[in-house]
Scaffold this motif. Structure first.
Motif, PDB file in Angstrom:
ATOM      1  N   GLU A 107     -12.918  -6.053 -16.206  1.00  0.00           N
ATOM      2  CA  GLU A 107     -11.706  -5.967 -16.842  1.00  0.00           C
ATOM      3  C   GLU A 107     -10.791  -4.995 -16.227  1.00  0.00           C
ATOM      4  O   GLU A 107      -9.489  -5.528 -16.351  1.00  0.00           O
ATOM      5  N   TRP A 108     -11.017  -3.845 -15.759  1.00  0.00           N
ATOM      6  CA  TRP A 108      -9.986  -3.042 -15.149  1.00  0.00           C
ATOM      7  C   TRP A 108      -9.425  -3.813 -13.840  1.00  0.00           C
ATOM      8  O   TRP A 108      -8.161  -3.738 -13.713  1.00  0.00           O
ATOM      9  N   PHE A 109     -10.211  -4.713 -13.259  1.00  0.00           N
ATOM     10  CA  PHE A 109      -9.541  -5.120 -11.765  1.00  0.00           C
ATOM     11  C   PHE A 109      -9.266  -6.507 -12.106  1.00  0.00           C
ATOM     12  O   PHE A 109      -9.033  -7.189 -11.044  1.00  0.00           O
ATOM     13  N   GLY A 110      -9.357  -7.173 -13.241  1.00  0.00           N
ATOM     14  CA  GLY A 110      -9.226  -8.657 -13.392  1.00  0.00           C
ATOM     15  C   GLY A 110      -9.992  -9.719 -12.871  1.00  0.00           C
ATOM     16  O   GLY A 110      -9.653 -10.675 -12.378  1.00  0.00           O
ATOM     17  N   PRO A 164     -14.774  -8.576  -6.159  1.00  0.00           N
ATOM     18  CA  PRO A 164     -14.327  -8.799  -4.713  1.00  0.00           C
ATOM     19  C   PRO A 164     -12.900  -8.863  -4.229  1.00  0.00           C
ATOM     20  O   PRO A 164     -12.707  -8.827  -3.028  1.00  0.00           O
ATOM     21  N   ASN A 165     -12.051  -8.878  -5.046  1.00  0.00           N
ATOM     22  CA  ASN A 165     -10.675  -8.874  -4.796  1.00  0.00           C
ATOM     23  C   ASN A 165     -10.232  -7.412  -4.795  1.00  0.00           C
ATOM     24  O   ASN A 165      -8.995  -7.266  -4.725  1.00  0.00           O
ATOM     25  N   PHE A 166     -10.770  -6.435  -4.867  1.00  0.00           N
ATOM     26  CA  PHE A 166     -10.299  -5.085  -5.020  1.00  0.00           C
ATOM     27  C   PHE A 166     -10.085  -4.441  -3.812  1.00  0.00           C
ATOM     28  O   PHE A 166     -10.698  -4.821  -2.821  1.00  0.00           O
ATOM     29  N   SER A 167      -8.867  -3.686  -3.888  1.00  0.00           N
ATOM     30  CA  SER A 167      -8.520  -2.821  -2.795  1.00  0.00           C
ATOM     31  C   SER A 167      -7.661  -1.928  -3.402  1.00  0.00           C
ATOM     32  O   SER A 167      -7.110  -2.041  -4.446  1.00  0.00           O
ATOM     33  N   ILE A 168      -7.792  -0.730  -2.547  1.00  0.00           N
ATOM     34  CA  ILE A 168      -7.119   0.547  -3.015  1.00  0.00           C
ATOM     35  C   ILE A 168      -5.599   0.387  -3.093  1.00  0.00           C
ATOM     36  O   ILE A 168      -4.811   0.710  -4.143  1.00  0.00           O
ATOM     37  N   ASP A 169      -5.007  -0.340  -2.389  1.00  0.00           N
ATOM     38  CA  ASP A 169      -3.438  -0.548  -2.184  1.00  0.00           C
ATOM     39  C   ASP A 169      -3.355  -1.495  -3.236  1.00  0.00           C
ATOM     40  O   ASP A 169      -2.064  -1.286  -3.923  1.00  0.00           O
ATOM     41  N   LYS A 170      -3.652  -2.495  -3.658  1.00  0.00           N
ATOM     42  CA  LYS A 170      -3.531  -3.445  -4.626  1.00  0.00           C
ATOM     43  C   LYS A 170      -3.597  -3.013  -5.784  1.00  0.00           C
ATOM     44  O   LYS A 170      -2.820  -3.539  -6.944  1.00  0.00           O
ATOM     45  N   HIS A 171      -4.553  -2.122  -6.388  1.00  0.00           N
ATOM     46  CA  HIS A 171      -4.939  -1.650  -7.427  1.00  0.00           C
ATOM     47  C   HIS A 171      -4.619   0.096  -7.655  1.00  0.00           C
ATOM     48  O   HIS A 171      -5.391   0.712  -8.361  1.00  0.00           O
ATOM     49  N   ALA A 172      -3.650   0.621  -6.839  1.00  0.00           N
ATOM     50  CA  ALA A 172      -3.579   1.590  -6.870  1.00  0.00           C
ATOM     51  C   ALA A 172      -2.960   2.364  -8.278  1.00  0.00           C
ATOM     52  O   ALA A 172      -3.506   3.342  -8.810  1.00  0.00           O
ATOM     53  N   GLN A 174      -3.637   0.868 -11.345  1.00  0.00           N
ATOM     54  CA  GLN A 174      -4.726   0.896 -12.100  1.00  0.00           C
ATOM     55  C   GLN A 174      -5.874   2.200 -11.782  1.00  0.00           C
ATOM     56  O   GLN A 174      -6.336   2.753 -12.805  1.00  0.00           O
ATOM     57  N   LEU A 175      -5.974   2.504 -10.588  1.00  0.00           N
ATOM     58  CA  LEU A 175      -6.817   3.756 -10.310  1.00  0.00           C
ATOM     59  C   LEU A 175      -6.248   4.892 -10.842  1.00  0.00           C
ATOM     60  O   LEU A 175      -6.877   5.980 -11.203  1.00  0.00           O
ATOM     61  N   THR A 176      -4.777   5.055 -10.807  1.00  0.00           N
ATOM     62  CA  THR A 176      -3.981   6.184 -11.132  1.00  0.00           C
ATOM     63  C   THR A 176      -4.408   6.349 -12.757  1.00  0.00           C
ATOM     64  O   THR A 176      -4.822   7.516 -13.292  1.00  0.00           O
ATOM     65  N   VAL A 177      -4.471   5.064 -13.439  1.00  0.00           N
ATOM     66  CA  VAL A 177      -4.658   5.430 -15.120  1.00  0.00           C
ATOM     67  C   VAL A 177      -6.171   5.701 -15.091  1.00  0.00           C
ATOM     68  O   VAL A 177      -6.283   6.610 -16.008  1.00  0.00           O
ATOM     69  N   LEU A 178      -6.947   4.885 -14.427  1.00  0.00           N
ATOM     70  CA  LEU A 178      -8.384   5.453 -14.683  1.00  0.00           C
ATOM     71  C   LEU A 178      -8.770   6.756 -14.247  1.00  0.00           C
ATOM     72  O   LEU A 178      -9.408   7.546 -14.965  1.00  0.00           O
ATOM     73  N   GLY A 179      -7.871   7.349 -13.389  1.00  0.00           N
ATOM     74  CA  GLY A 179      -8.289   8.894 -12.993  1.00  0.00           C
ATOM     75  C   GLY A 179      -7.857   9.615 -14.156  1.00  0.00           C
ATOM     76  O   GLY A 179      -8.471  10.741 -14.109  1.00  0.00           O
ATOM     77  N   GLU A 180      -6.984   9.293 -15.061  1.00  0.00           N
ATOM     78  CA  GLU A 180      -6.829  10.162 -16.157  1.00  0.00           C
ATOM     79  C   GLU A 180      -7.811   9.993 -17.299  1.00  0.00           C
ATOM     80  O   GLU A 180      -7.549  10.896 -18.228  1.00  0.00           O
ATOM     81  N   HIS A 181      -8.787   9.320 -17.175  1.00  0.00           N
ATOM     82  CA  HIS A 181      -9.601   9.160 -18.229  1.00  0.00           C
ATOM     83  C   HIS A 181     -11.012   9.357 -17.766  1.00  0.00           C
ATOM     84  O   HIS A 181     -12.071   8.526 -18.117  1.00  0.00           O
TER      85      HIS A 181
END
Length: 198
Positions: A107-110, A164-172, A174-181
């Motif tokens: 869900e987080w990364f579609g 499999p389609n995850f990348s730090i750049d592409k999902h930066a 979303q990672l910021t939002v997740l980092g708050e929780h």
């Protein structure tokens, strides 16, 4: 026979401490880089490691009715082939990662689920249709917790099939939002089946 033995470490651990286990133990592995590792790790027990990948639908390198026990931990199973090689009274012991494991990551990364066909219900139906008796069938849900986003990213680097389609750049973002929780909790799903050939 240990189906999909990986590097052979788990099979070696099972055999450690068993003096003269009797019988012939073999293993298969479908990922080419693991073959020399498994062969080296299992050499002290004289275990042959044969190349085999159930996902390719190839024939197992065993004669009909020649195997008393097939073990499979997180390895794909071709039910027809397992049934073919099992001797009468032979058993299958398997633990599988459910095809809907880690739904939060998807869900987080579609991400789509790559193995939606790997379910307890489907395995039971296929094994029964092949003529095996189900002795044990149960499922387990648990929680895996990541203390921070960095731990999640490290996990995804080691288990890329969850996203499999995850990348730090592409999902930066979303990672910021997740980092708050944090901590981040992910549902793990497993099932096990023990079956016997009549």
């Amino acid at each position: 026979m240990d189906l999909g033995t990986g590097g052979g470490e788990r099979l070696g651990t099972l055999l450690t401490g068993i003096a003269g286990h009797g019988g012939v133990v073999t293993a298969t592995e479908g990922w080419e880089p693991n073959l020399p590792v498994a062969r080296a790790n299992l050499a002290p027990w004289g275990i042959h490691v044969l190349p085999y990948d159930a996902d390719t639908r190839e024939t197992m390198p065993f004669e009909d009715g020649s195997v008393d026990l097939v073990m499979s931990r997180h390895e794909a199973i071709d039910v027809g082939e397992v049934t073919r090689v099992l001797a009468p009274g032979g058993r299958l012991l398997t633990q599988q990662v459910d095809g809907f494991d880690a739904p939060e990551i998807h869900e987080w990364f579609g991400e789509e689920f790559l193995y939606p066909h790997v379910t307890l219900g489907r395995y039971i139906a296929e094994l029964e249709e092949a003529g095996l008796r189900i002795d044990v069938a149960d499922a387990w849900d648990g929680v895996m917790e990541f203390t921070d986003v960095e731990a999640l990213v490290m996990y995804l680097a080691m288990v890329p099939w969850d996203a499999p389609n995850f990348s730090i750049d592409k999902h930066a973002d979303q990672l910021t939002v997740l980092g708050e929780h944090t901590p981040l909790r992910v549902t793990q799903r497993r099932f096990r089946l023990y079956a016997t050939k009549a």
